[in-house]
Design an enzyme around this catalytic site. Structure first.
Site, PDB file in Angstrom:
ATOM      1  N   CYS A  85       0.826  -1.206   0.000  1.00 39.62           N
ATOM      2  CA  CYS A  85       0.000   0.000   0.000  1.00 39.62           C
ATOM      3  C   CYS A  85       0.865   1.263   0.000  1.00 39.62           C
ATOM      4  O   CYS A  85       1.544   1.518  -0.979  1.00 39.62           O
ATOM      5  CB  CYS A  85      -0.974  -0.039   1.180  1.00 39.62           C
ATOM      6  SG  CYS A  85      -2.247   1.226   1.043  1.00 39.62           S
ATOM      7  N   HIS A 138      -3.723  -5.092  -0.301  1.00 37.33           N
ATOM      8  CA  HIS A 138      -3.369  -5.617   1.013  1.00 37.33           C
ATOM      9  C   HIS A 138      -3.411  -7.132   1.058  1.00 37.33           C
ATOM     10  O   HIS A 138      -4.458  -7.712   1.317  1.00 37.33           O
ATOM     11  CB  HIS A 138      -4.317  -5.060   2.081  1.00 37.33           C
ATOM     12  CG  HIS A 138      -4.121  -3.611   2.337  1.00 37.33           C
ATOM     13  ND1 HIS A 138      -3.326  -3.144   3.360  1.00 37.33           N
ATOM     14  CD2 HIS A 138      -4.590  -2.524   1.692  1.00 37.33           C
ATOM     15  CE1 HIS A 138      -3.313  -1.817   3.336  1.00 37.33           C
ATOM     16  NE2 HIS A 138      -4.079  -1.405   2.328  1.00 37.33           N
ATOM     17  N   GLU A 168      -2.411  -8.902   3.341  1.00 38.30           N
ATOM     18  CA  GLU A 168      -2.707  -9.337   4.713  1.00 38.30           C
ATOM     19  C   GLU A 168      -4.206  -9.301   5.008  1.00 38.30           C
ATOM     20  O   GLU A 168      -4.651  -9.765   6.049  1.00 38.30           O
ATOM     21  CB  GLU A 168      -1.949  -8.478   5.724  1.00 38.30           C
ATOM     22  CG  GLU A 168      -2.567  -7.127   6.069  1.00 38.30           C
ATOM     23  CD  GLU A 168      -2.381  -6.067   4.979  1.00 38.30           C
ATOM     24  OE1 GLU A 168      -1.832  -6.399   3.919  1.00 38.30           O
ATOM     25  OE2 GLU A 168      -2.819  -4.917   5.201  1.00 38.30           O
TER      26      GLU A 168
END
Lengths: 986, 353
Positions: free
Chosen positions: B247, B331, B333
């Site tokens: 990001c 992202h 994650e």
């Protein structure tokens, strides 16, 4: 067909379970290999891995994904063994089944034995499985291309806990009570499973999710487009079938475009900024004896989908859309003798029981303990009931706004306020409380959308669209599929819109049935996926300011609001609402026929039960009781004595209190004939006369229809045409209409007239190859059709025959008596063409699940008259080399007539040979059971036989005329004689 | 209590307050996700922003507990507190239902002094933000307040750790995490794969540390504000140490490599962004939260565009053609959002010899 057409490829996943099973069978028998047909999309091996429970479980174990603990068994005794290992309660499921047929929860050994026996008669293998009742049920629609791109287009959560089939559950999209962790965990599993299975195209995966932890089970994968995918397509605006077809042809997901934004990719997951609620529609009241409990099997016949910006709004809209006489969740009059039991044992009325419970002060916790419906939904419902209380008090703009935001209709508020609906509407408009129009755009407004897929909401301040000055026509749709109104009316609506667009009009469609074509947003210029109520249509009318509304295509629902719309000032195209009222109101219509000198069965409008009895005694039983403004003969009954009459009168008066109930003489042994026609300014323009195979007494929707008529005198047809002309003229009909006649001894009597498209319009249009709807719309819009009409063939000159046969669903309706009456009970229909009536009839019967008898036929014929009538048929069966088995009296009668047969003892008796053993042992190929008469009591005798035939999927015929025709046809033609010919070739 | 959202173009949206009774100012952005409000609200990338959720029903499943995971991070959240300035929604669920919930969304927000407005036509508001671009706004609930542009502040500095923290000390591979507002799940994702995570402040000079790989985190605001981080990342890459940016980290890696960055009209904030791997043509559904992007029209030599947004063609990732440097705009994650690209962490761990 494959041998004839020699196709290169075949798609198996678009035609539901029927197509899937057919495809698997074609592959198994080597047909696809023999003719070099390639299966496009998901391979057959994958289909088999999802359909065979054991293979499925094995596949998922390979990637450590959890399925319910279960055992696949092939015998009842193995089922019992498995259940003992798992511990009761357990659930049994069928492999290869649609709609959860044969699934059952068993709490002890006896019920398991019984259910297993029934299930194993339908399928070679069943699954005995741990029961996860009370868990949440969540499903994902997954799309994968052949390059391994994989997305989940939509997730949906069942309002009802696991244990109620997803087709029977209220479903919301997206899920409401799942956290990010749960949502994405299940999503991740979905993708892993679908990749592992190797699905190409679209599929559906169902989960059970523990409401008290994050434990889960995978319930099943449907390797095809399903009911849920249709719902998901409408709920998200993502065209799943379109995309799946492209993927089957080898396209990749990223290269396909999002058909709503046109600019972004189809490889994305729609973001909803609204909530969708789906509610199934049941018609259980139409069946005698049927269990109203809902569970693991599917009994509903249709569904509605509502869109709103909160749950309350969508939920109350959907409850109204069902069109079952409910005003939403609140303001209904429902009584429950045992509320706690209603909450514990869910029926089709459970939602209203919950409403009543909150009205009575039950807590959310208590209702949750009984129903196991998640508290989130219950809290929302309780909130609606709290507002109901508030509306009963003084109405202020604040209260009204709160009510409208919570999905209350003007009608609902008017009932609670005890004021006319129009007064509430006026007050609402004075206070500028109006709904806004929002778009469904798949991306929650992140990108500009070109969509005209719309819904109405009070939870907003701004319209998403502008209103044009184009010449616009609104077409009202047909609402939920139900018994009596299925895809036929939707076909009419779609053709109407299509024709209007061809004529240069801007079209608006209003409908809310996610299963229909009319609710595909690209069929019309603007789709309002919303209610077909007076309130909503008027709100849309006020905004859009169209040229007018076409109400004659969508069946009974638009018809019912015709007068209200006209009185409000809406322009109604086609036949005037006053004329519709004159035809729908039984009293007015019967009086009109008297004035016109058109014959009808002797009749009387009912003022009291005493008067009804007097009439019945004078005219003689049987008599027919029927309410006004109904479809599919709801609450229509034949009474054969005073007691039955009393019972039916009570039922009929409940159905529609605004309009009168009429009683008429029921004429026995008469034939029934229909005319479907289109008139222009009172002049008959095109028409088709169709005869019923069955005598009058079978509802027209359950009758087998033949076009052109085979057994009707030319003179009768001429009289029917003439009568139709007279009626069309007197009611100044412009547009479609249908009249039903009784014919006996050369005379005809009118029994029914509908000034709208009828259920048989698609049938006659397809058989005649003349689109009656297209012509009707042109006439309604004042266009000339004289040239088109002149070039049409008339039905009398056809050199082929069309037969339409009903499709029944008795095997799913536990306990229902599989018999046809004046009240419609079929859930679908098929139609086939043939060189002659016999060929067309056999093709149609085969399409509804009939099989040619090979060894044994069971005859059970009530009453001497019927026995004599069926004598010739029995001889034909014998001549065909079939063994005749018969019940006691039938057997004796046949014996006397010199027809050898095997006597089978009654099901209740222990003596062998026994009917039950023969039916369960699959020794019988066809059951012909003809009940004695019209009354319920007379019919009870054969109930057990009929029910057993339905439970064990044995073809069953209960009508003498149909039995005769079918047996004669079998005698004339073998299966191989039936020609494979496309519609175009006729 | 009635409340209103005022935008810098003078438009006003009325609603009812359900969170803390105070007025706040910030940059108004929208997110189209349908789940994950506890995760999103604690994402440090939202620092200084008033968050509009387009999904209308919010608060349904309440808010989970403040329990900590084995690394000592809040298990259920992405940082130690709510990071957004305020929340704008359509339909607040006053009753919530979930086994993991210990409080309502409103109680949680009140406790952390974060205001919320419900009853807003968030679709109308979103359309405005889409057409005019993100705007400054203020939630007027109690007390006067002026507009304030958070992007003039160094937001990354505000959300970064103050001192070095080490997680999973016994981990075999040592990863320096440059914390510009890192989400907890980046740390968890690395620790789960056997890494020791050395979390350092955004401007910390970590070049003297001993480490096997560098992770540049997500975070709020304009990447060009993170000058110290850009410098340190450039120096690390010069040494050839495996580097992974997420990001804001993508933008910092880009700037360090010689790319330029710019502000998007209204950014990407959702869980359904399709990103295509330019080499394999595989398209992944990703979760995103960013207002700035790398300008991929001119690539420095040796670098290539790795991922591209399938919807609007903006850059979604960079990588070096020969060296172990990579970064993504989305992202991997997740939390909230899809986990389809979690394999990138495996790839990063694989790069560290």
């Amino acid at each position: 067909m494959i041998a004839k057409e020699k196709p290169d490829g075949i798609l198996l996943s678009f035609g539901g379970q029927t197509a899937l099973n057919c495809g698997v069978e074609l592959e198994r028998r080597g047909v696809l290999k023999k003719y070099g047909v390639k299966v496009l999309g998901t391979p057959v091996e994958t289909i088999r891995n999802t359909e065979d429970r054991q293979l499925f479980v094995d596949k998922l174990n390979e990637i450590n994904k959890k399925t319910p603990r279960s055992f696949a068994v092939k015998t009842v005794s193995d089922a019992v063994k498995a259940a003992k290992k798992l511990g009761f309660p357990i659930i049994i499921r069928c492999a290869f089944s649609l709609g959860g047929q044969g699934s059952n929860i068993c709490y002890e050994e006896e019920s398991l034995k019984k259910s297993a026996a029934i299930a194993l008669s339908n399928t070679p293998q069943i699954l005995v499985e741990e029961y996860l009742g009370g868990w949440k049920e969540v499903e994902y629609e997954v799309v994968r291309d052949s390059y391994d791109n994989c997305i989940t287009v939509c997730n949906m959560e069942n309002f009802d806990p696991l244990g109620i089939h997803t087709g029977e559950s209220i479903v919301v999209a997206p899920s409401q009570t799942l956290t990010n962790h749960e949502y994405h965990k299940l999503r991740e599993i979905s993708i892993a499973v679908i990749k592992h299975l190797g699905i190409i195209g679209e599929c559906n995966i169902q989960f059970a999710l523990d409401p008290k932890s994050d434990d889960y089970r995978i319930i099943e994968v449907n390797a095809r487009l399903s009911r849920s995918s249709a719902l998901a397509s409408k709920a998200t605006g993502y065209p799943l079938a379109f995309v799946a077809a492209k993927l089957a042809l080898g396209y990749s997901l990223p290269e396909l475009r999002n058909s709503i934004t046109k600019s972004t990719t189809a490889c994305f997951e729609p973001a909803l900024d609204y909530i969708v609620v789906k509610i199934p529609r049941w018609d259980l009241k139409k069946f005698k004896n049927v269990s109203k409990l809902i569970g693991t099997g599917m009994k509903s016949v249709g569904e509605v989908m509502a869109i709103g910006r909160n749950f309350e709004e969508s939920f109350q809209k959907a409850l109204r859309m069902l069109d079952i006489g409910m005003y939403g969740l609140a303001a209904n009059n429902m009584e429950f003798s045992d509320l706690d039991s209603e909450l514990k044992n869910p029926t089709d009325e459970r939602v209203f029981a919950i409403a009543e419970a909150f009205r009575k002060g039950y807590t959310v916790e208590k209702v949750n303990a009984f129903s196991r419906i998640d508290c989130w939904y219950l809290e929302k419902m309780k909130g609606i009931m709290d507002i109901e209380k508030e509306i009963r008090g003084k109405l202020s703009p604040e209260v009204l706004l709160r009510a409208k935001k919570a999905g209350f209709s003007d009608k609902q508020i008017s009932l609670l306020q005890d004021k006319p609906e129009l007064e509430i509407r006026k007050y609402r408009k004075e206070n500028r409380i109006m709904p806004v129009v929002k778009q469904i755009d798949t991306l929650a407004a992140e990108y500009p959308a070109k969509t005209n897929y719309l819904y109405m909401t009070y939870n907003g301040i701004e319209n998403d669209i502008e209103f044009s000055n184009k010449k616009t026509v609104i077409v009202l749709g047909s609402g939920a599929y139900r018994i009596g109104s299925s895809v036929e009316f939707d076909w009419c609506c779609v053709n109407a819109v299509f024709t209007l667009r061809k004529l240069g009009y801007n079209t608006i469609m209003i409908n809310y049935n996610p299963e229909t074509v009319s609710t595909d947003y690209d069929e019309c210029d603007r789709l309002y996926f919303d209610e077909l109520s007076f309130e909503n249509v008027a709100d849309i009318y006020d905004r859009e300011k169209p040229e007018g509304v076409i109400i004659s295509m969508g069946g009974q629902i638009p018809n019912n609001i015709a007068m209200k719309l006209r009185n409000y000032g809406c322009r109604i195209f086609g036949t005037k609402p006053e004329s519709i009222d004159n035809a729908e109101d039984r009293y007015k219509f019967s009086s009109l026929l008297d004035r016109l000198g058109v014959e009808q069965p002797e009749w009387r409008e009912l003022k009291s039960a005493k008067e009804a009895k007097e009439f019945a005694q004078k005219a003689g039983y049987p008599v027919l009781v029927r309410p006004s403004y109904v479809l599919s003969g709801a609450a229509m009954s034949v009474a054969t004595n005073d007691d039955e009459l009393q019972e039916y009168l009570t039922k009929a008066s409940k159905v529609n209190q605004e309009y009168p109930v009429v009683i008429s003489k029921f004429i026995t042994n008469a034939r029934e004939i229909e005319i479907d026609a289109v008139a222009n300014n009172g002049k008959l323009v095109v028409w088709a006369v169709t005869e019923h195979l069955e005598n009058a007494g079978v509802h027209s929707g359950d009758a087998t229809m033949v076009l052109p008529p085979q057994k009707t005198y030319l003179e009768t047809i001429r009289r029917i045409e003439k009568t139709a002309r007279v009626i069309a003229h007197s009611l100044k009909i412009t547009g479609p209409f249908n009249i039903q006649f009784l014919a006996k001894e050369g005379f005809i009597k009118v029994i029914e007239c509908n000034l709208r498209a009828s259920r048989s319009f698609p049938f006659v249009s397809k058989v005649l190859k003349t689109n009656f709807i297209e012509l009707a719309v042109k006439m309604i819009m004042g266009r000339s059709v004289s040239e088109e009409v002149a070039s049409q063939r008339t039905f009398a000159t056809l050199d082929y025959v069309g037969v339409k046969a009903p499709q029944f669903s008795f095997s799913r309706l536990t306990g229902a008596d599989p018999i046809v009456t004046v009240e419609m009970s079929s859930t679908g229909e098929v139609a086939c063409l043939g060189e002659d009536a016999e060929e067309a009839l056999l093709k149609s019967m085969l399409a509804t699940g009939f099989r040619f008898p090979k060894k044994r036929v069971l005859l059970s014929i009530g009453g001497n008259e019927n026995k004599v009538r069926m004598l010739e048929t029995a001889r034909v069966l014998k001549k065909l080399g079939l063994e005749i088995c018969a019940t006691e009296k039938t057997s004796k009668f046949l014996e006397q007539e010199g027809i050898g047969n095997t006597l089978l003892n009654k099901i209740g008796e222990r003596k062998k040979p026994n009917i039950y053993d023969y039916l369960t042992g699959k020794k019988i190929d066809l059951v012909i059971n003809i009940p004695i008469g019209m009354s319920w009591r007379e019919r009870q005798d054969g109930y057990i036989i009929r029910r057993a035939a339905a439970d064990f999927s044995i073809p069953l015929i209960t009508n003498a005329q149909l039995a005769k025709s079918v047996v004669n046809a079998i005698a004339m033609k073998k299966h191989k004689d039936l020609q494979i010919k496309s519609w175009e070739e006729y | 209590m009635s409340a209103k959202l005022v935008l810098e173009d003078k438009s006003v949206f009325y609603g009812a307050s359900f969170g803390a009774s105070r007025s706040v100012a910030g940059e108004v952005v929208f997110n189209t996700s349908m789940v994950g409000y506890p995760e999103a609200m604690t994402d440090p990338s939202y620092r200084g922003q008033i968050l509009v959720l387009t999904y209308p029903l919010v608060g349904n499943y309440g808010v989970p507990s403040d329990e900590k995971d084995e690394l000592g991070l809040l298990k259920n959240f992405e940082s130690d507190k709510i990071q957004i300035s305020g929340l704008i929604i359509s339909d607040y669920s006053y009753k919530h239902s979930h086994w993991s919930s210990v409080r309502s969304l409103a109680d949680w927000m009140k406790k952390q002094n974060i205001p919320g407005i419900a009853g807003v036509d968030t679709r109308a508001l979103t359309k405005k933000l889409r057409e005019k671009g993100v705007m400054l706004g203020k939630m007027v609930i109690e007390g006067k307040i002026d507009f304030e542009d958070p992007n003039k502040r160094n937001l990354a500095a505000e959300v970064s750790v103050r001192e070095k923290v080490v997680y999973n000390e016994s981990g075999k591979k040592k990863v320096v995490l440059v914390d510009c507002g890192a989400k907890n799940n980046i740390i968890r994702s690395l620790a789960q794969r056997g890494c020791c995570v050395i979390r350092v402040p955004w401007d910390y000079n970590f070049l003297e540390e001993e480490f096997d790989g560098l992770m540049v985190s997500n975070g709020p605001g304009d990447p060009k504000m993170c000058d110290a981080a850009i410098k340190n990342v450039a120096a690390t890459m010069k040494k050839g140490i495996p580097t992974f940016g997420i990001c804001l980290g993508n933008q910092i890696v880009g700037l360090a490599a010689g790319c330029d960055t710019y502000k998007l009209k209204y950014g990407h904030r959702s869980q359904n962004q399709p990103c295509t791997d330019m080499e394999t043509k595989r398209c992944y559904i990703t979760t995103q939260n960013h207002g700035f992007a790398v300008d991929a029209r001119k690539m420095p030599s040796g670098w290539e565009e790795w991922f591209r947004n399938e919807n609007d063609g903006t850059n979604e990732g960079l990588r070096h053609k020969t060296k172990p440097f990579m970064s993504v705009q989305f992202h991997p994650e997740a939390t909230p959002g899809p986990v389809d690209t979690a394999f990138l962490f495996d790839r990063f761990v694989g790069m560290m010899k």
